[in-house]
Enzyme design. Structure first.
Site, mmCIF file in Angstrom:
data_model
loop_
_atom_site.group_PDB
_atom_site.id
_atom_site.type_symbol
_atom_site.label_atom_id
_atom_site.label_comp_id
_atom_site.label_asym_id
_atom_site.label_seq_id
_atom_site.Cartn_x
_atom_site.Cartn_y
_atom_site.Cartn_z
ATOM 1 N N GLU A 130 7.333 -2.097 8.375
ATOM 2 C CA GLU A 130 5.867 -1.958 8.088
ATOM 3 C C GLU A 130 5.500 -0.611 7.294
ATOM 4 O O GLU A 130 4.535 -0.849 6.742
ATOM 5 C CB GLU A 130 5.458 -1.427 9.671
ATOM 6 C CG GLU A 130 5.611 -2.441 10.626
ATOM 7 C CD GLU A 130 4.363 -3.275 10.756
ATOM 8 O OE1 GLU A 130 4.449 -4.163 9.529
ATOM 9 O OE2 GLU A 130 3.503 -3.313 11.367
ATOM 10 N N THR A 182 -3.753 -3.361 5.628
ATOM 11 C CA THR A 182 -3.604 -2.249 6.759
ATOM 12 C C THR A 182 -3.952 -1.006 5.929
ATOM 13 O O THR A 182 -4.588 -0.142 6.267
ATOM 14 C CB THR A 182 -2.359 -2.401 7.349
ATOM 15 O OG1 THR A 182 -2.345 -3.546 8.121
ATOM 16 C CG2 THR A 182 -2.222 -1.339 8.375
#
Ligand code: HSE
Length: 308
Positions: A130, A182
């Site tokens: 991530e 993101t």
């Protein structure tokens, strides 16, 4: 017994889940990524990506192979050589945890062939995946993908994850035909928030956990509100307010942004088809843009499907 190959499935997730910015996650039953791994000699990593979605194919840039390599390092297994095939089942940059699904799948696949059972280590390696794409090691999507159900990152530093079995729910997901990274969606967030917004989120987050524990779908829907990220991010999602209104009018229990968007999700006990149609139409008439949508349910998390 030494294992040389494994195949795992790893699901989409909805991070934040209303008031739980970087803390809550809901695992979905579908869509899923399929990740196969096979040991080879030391050191070389061969990656193949299939499916219709475009993701990086260099092993240090793809979250599956990247998380797999980090898992091997965390377990002092040095530079593992392996081939990995990733069949992407979800669109990256849509808000439904595509990078987390691949990260968890890669880490779990490597854990399977190394015989590693410690979920905290798998979680950590997946969170590194991530970090590769968003710049931040956030755990909400990877926790939900790994543990299944509704998850709370109760203490990110101590890797304390609480998993709760959610009530029976239909989950409608609307994915506008636009992409939001993101990293960019985090850049629009303020560095400081007002105390009443923080208090409001605390109250709603507490109510949400209680509602999940009681398995009360209506209460879950009623706490699906957020003052910390959605107000800033919804400007990246054209038609957000109109789509939300139309979904609620069609009977949704609650609607919010999925992760960092642009996907939106609605919760329902019934009438998911009607809600999906209402949201899709509202999005098209408000923006002139197309979207994809699907209906799913909460899911049980990533799984090793085969190992030998
Ligand atoms: N919690 C993360 C964020 C999830 O909202 O930035 C990203 O999908």
């Amino acid at each position: 017994m030494r294992s040389d190959k494994a195949m795992v499935t790893s699901p989409a997730t909805i991070a934040n889940f209303g008031p739980g910015f970087d803390s809550f996650g809901l695992c979905l039953a579908s869509p899923i990524d399929r990740i196969s791994i096979r040991r080879t000699g030391k050191g070389s990593v061969a990656l193949r990506v299939t499916g219709k979605y475009e993701v990086p194919t260099a092993s240090e840039e793809n979250t599956s192979s990247y998380a797999a390599m980090r898992l091997a390092e965390l377990c002092d297994n040095g530079k593992q050589g392996f081939t990995m095939t990733v069949k992407k089942g979800m669109k990256p940059g849509s808000g439904i945890g595509s990078s987390a699904a691949s990260s968890v799948g890669g880490a779990l696949a490597m854990a399977a062939i190394l015989g590693v059972k410690d979920k905290e280590v798998i979680l950590e390696a997946a969170a590194m995946g991530e970090e590769l794409v968003s710049g931040v090691r956030h755990y909400d999507n990877v926790a939900a993908a790994l543990y299944g159900g509704f998850t709370v990152v109760a203490d990110a530093e101590a890797r304390k994850i609480i998993a709760i079995k959610p009530p029976e729910l239909q989950v409608v997901v609307l994915m506008p035909d636009i992409s939001v990274k993101t990293r960019d969606a985090r850049a629009v967030l303020p560095k400081k928030v007002a105390i009443d917004d923080a208090v409001r989120n605390l109250s709603f987050a507490s109510g949400m956990v209680h509602a999940m524990m009681r398995r009360d779908a209506r209460a879950v829907g009623s706490y699906l509100d957020d003052r910390l990220s959605v107000p800033y991010r919804k400007k990246l999602v054209p038609g957000f307010d109109v789509v939300r209104e139309s979904g609620l009018e069609a009977g949704a229990l609650g609607i919010s942004l999925a992760g960092s968007g642009p996907a939106m999700f609605a919760l329902a006990e019934r009438d998911a088809g009607r809600i999906r149609l209402a949201m899709t139409r509202a999005f098209r008439s408000a923006t002139g843009l197309e979207s994809k949508s699907f209906v799913t349910t909460p899911g049980g998390g990533a799984r090793v499907e085969s190992i030998s």
